[in-house]
Design an enzyme around this catalytic site. Structure first.
Site, PDB file in Angstrom:
ATOM      1  N   GLU A   1       0.822  -1.211   0.000  1.00  0.00           N
ATOM      2  CA  GLU A   1       0.000   0.000   0.000  1.00  0.00           C
ATOM      3  C   GLU A   1       0.853   1.256   0.000  1.00  0.00           C
ATOM      4  OE1 GLU A   1      -2.646  -3.281   1.026  1.00  0.00           O
ATOM      5  OE2 GLU A   1      -0.635  -2.700   1.696  1.00  0.00           O
TER       6      GLU A   1
ATOM      7  N   HIS B   1      -9.431  -6.866   9.398  1.00  0.00           N
ATOM      8  CA  HIS B   1     -10.172  -6.479   8.198  1.00  0.00           C
ATOM      9  C   HIS B   1     -11.478  -5.760   8.507  1.00  0.00           C
ATOM     10  CE1 HIS B   1      -7.801 -10.103   7.313  1.00  0.00           C
ATOM     11  NE2 HIS B   1      -7.711  -9.674   6.076  1.00  0.00           N
TER      12      HIS B   1
END
Length: 333
Positions: free
Chosen positions: A70, A139
């Site tokens: 990322e 998550h």
């Protein structure tokens, strides 16, 4: 609906996922500077199927699968934005966006200010947020308030397919970085979408239900629960007004204060944690600007102060629920 009549509004029923896909396609088709970058956005069609078919239509130069880094691909898109492109970055979950926090907070958000206005970063970062899918703590968190805390960023939280369809265009038109948080439990939901909404305003709150007795302030994935709670309260003679924030930074404080001036009670519903959270900020705004309009303390319904559990019954217990919202309203007296 309404097609064929002059001036008629064209409406369609779309899932939230379809609305996001249409907005992405429109952005790519309408401006050659727009690129879509992220993990699995290309051949796989997006982690939530929001970009399905776009690689085939626009090619690998415009729809780019990124490596599992990322920090690298968000940083590359910051550079691309400075260089004249209009990148849309998809981060699979808001939890994973923390790996790019340095790039987003220390670079994208600051460069216009640190360059004396000479360097802008017209970047849109989409990320899924929220719990409810049994994918455990790594998550499932709702960390959008982390980005709403940062000057130099704007944060949008579309709660309906209509907003999901039109908020991307508003974000792309902004000359500075915009974070769009999409609650993962919304992708399969359906709603009416107006295809061409010239009056669309992404930056102000919307009244989703009018009421006179209490103001319920919420956003994103909590809107559905809040509206359901309002219906349950109405059966008991309590008419709740529901405010969908839509934009978390800048907050539409005027809309919140105006609603509370009418109802004199407020409950804030936020899937983030209560400590230092979005609900705390809204409560502080009401203390500063609407203290004498309140007939009871502001109540907050937030997630329990634990990492979101994996087990279904524990996950459900940790999250705001219709029952908890109703109880909070009735506890105001």
């Amino acid at each position: 609906r309404g097609a064929g009549r002059p001036g008629a509004v064209t409406m369609a029923k779309l899932t939230y996922r379809e609305a996001v896909r249409q907005s992405l396609r429109e952005a790519l088709a309408g401006d050659d500077r727009v690129i879509l970058v992220g993990e699995d956005v290309g051949r796989y069609g997006g982690a939530y199927a929001c970009s399905k078919g776009l690689l085939e239509e626009f090619g690998p130069e415009r729809v780019r699968d990124a490596p599992l880094s990322e920090s690298a691909f968000v940083g590359a898109c910051i550079g691309a934005a400075i260089g004249g492109l209009r990148p849309i970055v998809e981060v699979m979950t808001i939890n994973f966006s923390l790996l790019a926090l340095d790039q987003i907070v220390n670079n994208a958000a600051t460069l216009r200010h640190m360059s004396g206005g000479q360097v802008g970063v017209p970047l849109v970062i989409r990320m899924a947020t929220g719990a409810g899918r049994q994918v455990a703590a790594q998550h499932s968190h709702s960390l959008e308030v982390w980005y709403a805390h940062v000057p130099g960023l704007k944060v949008l939280a579309p709660a309906t397919p209509h907003d999901a369809r039109h908020m991307l265009a508003a974000a792309l038109a902004d000359p500075d970085p915009v974070v769009i948080v999409e609650h993962a439990m919304l992708y399969a939901t359906e709603g009416e979408v107006e295809e061409a909404d010239a009056a669309f305003d992404a930056w102000h709150a919307a009244v989703r239900r009018a009421g006179r007795d209490v103001t319920l302030v919420t956003s994103g994935g909590s809107l559905g629960k809040t509206l359901a709670a309002a219906e349950r309260l109405a059966a008991d003679g309590i008419e709740a007004e529901v405010i969908d924030l839509r934009c978390l930074r800048p907050l539409d404080a005027d809309a919140i204060v105006s609603a509370v001036a009418k109802t004199h009670r407020a409950v804030v519903i936020d899937e983030g944690w209560k400590t230092c959270g979005l609900a705390a900020e809204i409560t502080a705004i009401l203390m500063e600007r609407a203290f004498y309009d309140l007939d009871a303390p502001v109540a907050r319904v937030s997630s329990s102060e634990v990492p979101i559990p994996y087990a279904k019954h524990l996950e459900d217990a940790a999250l705001p629920s219709i029952e908890r919202i109703v109880a909070a309203v009735k506890g105001l007296g």
